[in-house]
Structures are given as C-alpha cells and as structure tokens.
Motif scaffolding. Structure first.
Motif, PDB file in Angstrom:
ATOM      1  N   LEU A  44       0.938  -1.133  -0.071  1.00 23.21           N
ATOM      2  CA  LEU A  44      -0.126   0.183  -0.099  1.00 23.21           C
ATOM      3  C   LEU A  44       0.825   1.443   0.078  1.00 23.21           C
ATOM      4  O   LEU A  44       1.924   1.292   0.434  1.00 23.21           O
ATOM      5  CB  LEU A  44      -0.890   0.266   1.283  1.00 23.21           C
ATOM      6  N   SER A  46       0.872   5.471   1.046  1.00 21.39           N
ATOM      7  CA  SER A  46      -0.150   6.575   1.582  1.00 21.39           C
ATOM      8  C   SER A  46       0.007   7.700   0.705  1.00 21.39           C
ATOM      9  O   SER A  46       1.155   8.199   0.342  1.00 21.39           O
ATOM     10  CB  SER A  46       0.675   6.769   3.018  1.00 21.39           C
ATOM     11  N   ILE A  69      -9.095   0.532  -5.261  1.00 19.34           N
ATOM     12  CA  ILE A  69      -8.510   1.849  -4.366  1.00 19.34           C
ATOM     13  C   ILE A  69      -9.717   1.882  -3.381  1.00 19.34           C
ATOM     14  O   ILE A  69      -9.467   2.152  -2.329  1.00 19.34           O
ATOM     15  CB  ILE A  69      -8.284   3.030  -5.344  1.00 19.34           C
ATOM     16  N   ALA A  72      -9.791  -0.686  -0.769  1.00 20.51           N
ATOM     17  CA  ALA A  72      -8.522  -0.511   0.260  1.00 20.51           C
ATOM     18  C   ALA A  72      -8.857   0.333   1.291  1.00 20.51           C
ATOM     19  O   ALA A  72      -8.097   0.459   2.215  1.00 20.51           O
ATOM     20  CB  ALA A  72      -7.281  -0.464  -0.642  1.00 20.51           C
ATOM     21  N   ASN A  73      -9.853   1.205   0.983  1.00 17.77           N
ATOM     22  CA  ASN A  73     -10.166   2.551   1.806  1.00 17.77           C
ATOM     23  C   ASN A  73     -11.360   2.303   2.511  1.00 17.77           C
ATOM     24  O   ASN A  73     -11.844   3.244   3.203  1.00 17.77           O
ATOM     25  CB  ASN A  73      -9.769   3.875   1.166  1.00 17.77           C
ATOM     26  N   ARG A  94      -4.850   5.212   0.643  1.00 18.86           N
ATOM     27  CA  ARG A  94      -4.126   4.038   0.556  1.00 18.86           C
ATOM     28  C   ARG A  94      -4.363   3.670  -0.729  1.00 18.86           C
ATOM     29  O   ARG A  94      -5.601   3.332  -1.244  1.00 18.86           O
ATOM     30  CB  ARG A  94      -4.566   3.097   1.665  1.00 18.86           C
ATOM     31  N   VAL A  95      -3.499   3.538  -1.596  1.00 22.17           N
ATOM     32  CA  VAL A  95      -3.427   2.963  -2.727  1.00 22.17           C
ATOM     33  C   VAL A  95      -2.797   1.502  -2.847  1.00 22.17           C
ATOM     34  O   VAL A  95      -1.542   1.431  -2.747  1.00 22.17           O
ATOM     35  CB  VAL A  95      -2.656   3.862  -4.228  1.00 22.17           C
ATOM     36  N   PRO A  96      -3.499   0.616  -3.317  1.00 24.52           N
ATOM     37  CA  PRO A  96      -2.891  -0.823  -3.280  1.00 24.52           C
ATOM     38  C   PRO A  96      -2.068  -0.897  -4.639  1.00 24.52           C
ATOM     39  O   PRO A  96      -2.594  -0.656  -5.477  1.00 24.52           O
ATOM     40  CB  PRO A  96      -4.081  -1.771  -3.590  1.00 24.52           C
ATOM     41  N   CYS A 165       8.122   0.854  -2.053  1.00 21.78           N
ATOM     42  CA  CYS A 165       7.131   0.126  -1.486  1.00 21.78           C
ATOM     43  C   CYS A 165       8.127  -1.112  -0.425  1.00 21.78           C
ATOM     44  O   CYS A 165       9.137  -1.134  -0.807  1.00 21.78           O
ATOM     45  CB  CYS A 165       6.409  -0.752  -2.515  1.00 21.78           C
ATOM     46  N   LEU A 180       2.732  -0.468   4.485  1.00 25.30           N
ATOM     47  CA  LEU A 180       2.406   0.786   3.764  1.00 25.30           C
ATOM     48  C   LEU A 180       3.487   1.705   3.659  1.00 25.30           C
ATOM     49  O   LEU A 180       4.236   1.982   4.887  1.00 25.30           O
ATOM     50  CB  LEU A 180       1.043   1.293   4.573  1.00 25.30           C
ATOM     51  N   THR A 247     -10.524  -3.618   6.093  1.00 28.49           N
ATOM     52  CA  THR A 247     -10.729  -3.091   4.926  1.00 28.49           C
ATOM     53  C   THR A 247     -11.003  -4.325   3.993  1.00 28.49           C
ATOM     54  O   THR A 247     -11.196  -5.268   4.306  1.00 28.49           O
ATOM     55  CB  THR A 247      -9.386  -2.593   4.339  1.00 28.49           C
TER      56      THR A 247
END
Length: 408
Positions: A44, A46, A69, A72-73, A94-96, A165, A180, A247
């Motif tokens: 993830l 931020s 997206i 995940a949020n 949060r972007v997966p 990452c 994350l 999530t």
C-alpha cells in the motif's frame, strides 16, 4: 568608488540575497528492502491528492484498479459509476500496488506517467506523486541527462516512475501484515505516525532500522498494518493476496470481494456487488452452498461449521473449497468492516479498523519475518521546492534594487 559604508551595505545585502536565493538542499532518507525474489507482493502507498481528481485519473497515476482503491479504503465500491467520482484535493488515501523486486530492491515498477506542460522532475516527484519518489530516481530510471530537476520536461514525454514499497515477508512480529509506504509530513513524529496507524513507535523503529526516532519532512518510512493473509495455490492469479484489517479487496476480475476483520484475522470472501453473468460459478462442488455460505450444527463435541470458501482465481475460473471444522461454540453472524460513502470533503479521514491480536484458532499466524532487514538508503538530494527558489529570487531582486539606490 562608493564610500566604505555603502560597500559594507553592498556586501551584506549580496550575502543575504545569496543565502535566500540558494538555500541548502534538504536531505531525505528512505527505507529500502533488499530482495532477490522474482515475485511481487501486495503493498500500500499512503497518498494525499494534490488536486481534485476523478477516481479514474487517480487509478491511472498508479496503474491501479479504481474499485481496488475504494475497497482498500473501505469506501463503498457498489455506487453507480465509481470511476467518474471526483475526489477532493487533500484527501488521504491508501493505494494498493504490486511491490516488485527490481535491481535488488523492492519498488513499484508498473507506473508510467505522461508529462504535461509545465511539469518538471521535481514537481512530478514532489507534487504529482507526493514524495513517494525523487527527481534523481526518475531521471536515472529514464536515462535523462539533464541534471536540473527544475528544468521543464517536454509535454507528452512518457516516463517510468519508480515508487518506494516494501513486503518484508508479509508478516510483522509473527502476525500477517501488509506494508504501507508513508512520506513524513512537516511536523510529524514517529509516535504520531504510530498512533495514526495503530501500531507502536518501537515497532516502526524496528521495521525501519532506525537508531533514533528522529524523522524529517520528506523521509519515507514503511508501516506494518495487521492483515488477513490468503493461502491460495501458487498457480492462482491472486496468490499471496493480503488484506489490511478493517478493509476490503476486489479480486477474480471484480467478481469476488474479500474482507478482513473487524472481529478476527480470517479472510472472508463473498460474491462482489458488481458480480454478473460473466463471472464463473461460485458454488462449491458436491454442495448447494454458494461462496460465503456456511451452516452450523451443534454436536456433543462442539459446533460443526461447514463453509464454502474462496480458493483463488485461475484462467477465468473461481475456485471454491468446501470445508468442515469443529469449534467450541457456534459463531454468530459474520461482521463486515464498515463501508463509507464516497468522500465529498477534503477533511475526509479514512477508516482504520481495529487490530486485534489473533487467537491461535483465528487468522493465520504466518512464519517469522522472511527476507533481509531494512536498510537506510544513502541520503538523496532532491533539492528545495521550487517555491523556495521563487522567494529567494524576489529577495535577491529587492536587495539589488536597494544597492542601486544606495549607489545612486
């Protein structure tokens, strides 16, 4: 020749102008994970929106699925036309992303960016991607020879944008975790970051191999989030799927949704709201039960639980598994993580579910942390923000005007 007093003023003003016009570049540091595996892991990022963006635009920036997206949020992903929803500037998300192993370190390798008029490497790194990369890293990854991070990039240039990452074996202190990447903001401290993500300062320092809790704006650290881990076979396309506690995740070509928590760390999957006739059968073999269904039967030995569980996605086929287990007591109705409506305010805060410590019978307690310990990368000179230079230029011009007035 000007009098001595004027010469003194001249020297002082020139020194002042030089100090403001050429500020000392800030040094940033980041946590890098060494690797040798060819497989990617779920991670993830931020990220805070730098402008109002459609969900589709945000997804394009990170080569991510728009629904993933939202999931995940814990944002409702069953709303009509989610990709056209406008997300407000300043929204934290949060972007997966898939975290790959490339050149011996973990990084996101799937992101491509097409430059726009006025873009510079500095603005792309700091503004568009929120400090998740650096101008130097973009330049080196694309073979750009111009060393000036503030030089304009030709509009329409297609750039590979590497992003930080981490995976660290998908566990933290023996508990499943998804990592994350967090860019430290001005004024943030390690205890404050730990509190925000419901962990401890000691854990953050250990994961990031920090001798002290000192951090500065622009530093990049990784944060372990308690999660539910899957155990899908290696031949499935979603092998290794890990979902942060509180999530959701969307998988199987948007046919299946999986969630984690809030009561335990057992991954729970059911048909997704947008599942349609193009999805393969989700019925367990030799049973009338569908994915996510379960039955309970009290016996003298305890509660017999039979459930139809998700087993992964292979070439368009949804795998299901019928299992029966014996528990001391019959469980109650399954509780899903809270889903929020799509945000309409920049003051929106993402929901972070509780992080319970799983009992031996709840959630998979994975193996001890695998992989190499994090190392601190050499300081990266990313240069001061362009706005600092603009202020310096104005002050320098004013100083020179004052000098000219004195000489006159």
């Amino acid at each position: 020749m000007p009098p001595p007093s004027v010469s003194l003023h001249l020297h002082l003003l020139l020194l002042l102008a030089a100090a403001f016009a050429s500020p000392t570049p800030a040094l940033s540091k980041s946590t890098l994970e060494s690797c040798s595996s060819s497989t990617a892991c779920p991670a993830l990022l931020s990220y805070t929106l730098y402008a109002d963006l459609k969900l589709a635009e945000l997804a394009a920036l990170f080569a991510a699925d728009p629904l993933a997206i939202l999931a995940a949020n814990s944002i409702d992903f069953a709303v009509p036309d989610p990709a056209d929803r406008i997300l407000p500037a300043g929204l934290p998300l949060r972007v997966p992303v898939p975290c790959a192993c490339s050149d011996g370190i973990r990084k996101v390798t799937s992101v491509r960016y097409v430059s726009r008029p006025g873009d510079t490497l500095a603005s792309i790194a700091a503004s568009v991607y929120g400090g998740l990369t650096t101008p130097d890293w973009i330049r080196d990854s694309n073979g750009i020879l111009d060393a000036d991070a503030d030089a304009a990039v030709d509009a329409g240039t297609r750039l590979f944008v590497p992003l930080h990452c981490a995976c660290f074996g998908g566990v933290d202190s023996g508990v499943p975790a998804v990592y994350l990447t967090h860019v430290v903001a001005a004024g943030e401290t390690v205890p404050a970051i730990a509190k925000r993500y419901r962990t401890t300062a000691n854990d953050l320092m250990s994961v990031n191999d920090m001798a002290t809790a000192d951090v500065a704006a622009g530093d990049i650290i990784v944060v372990p989030l308690t999660a539910c881990a899957s155990s899908f076979p290696s031949y499935t396309s979603d092998v290794g799927m890990t979902v942060a506690n509180g999530t959701y995740a969307i998988t199987a070509n948007r046919c299946v949704q999986c969630s984690c928590g809030p009561g335990n760390l057992d991954l729970f999957c059911v048909p997704a709201p947008l599942a349609d006739s193009t999805c393969s059968s989700m019925q367990c073999s030799n049973s009338s039960m569908m994915l996510g269904n379960f039955t309970l039967m009290m016996t003298s030995a305890g509660c017999s639980v039979t459930s139809c569980s998700y087993g992964g996605y292979v070439n368009g086929t949804i795998l299901t598994t019928l299992t029966t287990s014996l528990k001391p007591q019959c469980p109650g109705p399954h509780q899903f993580p809270h889903l929020m409506p799509p945000p309409t305010s920049s003051f929106f805060e993402t929901y972070l579910g509780p992080s319970p410590t799983p009992m031996p019978s709840e959630g998979g307690v994975g193996p001890q942390m695998a992989g190499m310990a994090p190392i601190s990368s050499p300081p990266v000179n990313s240069g001061p923000p362009p706005s600092h230079r603009h202020v310096g230029d104005v002050l320098a011009l004013l100083a020179l005007c004052l000098v000219a007035n004195l000489l006159w």
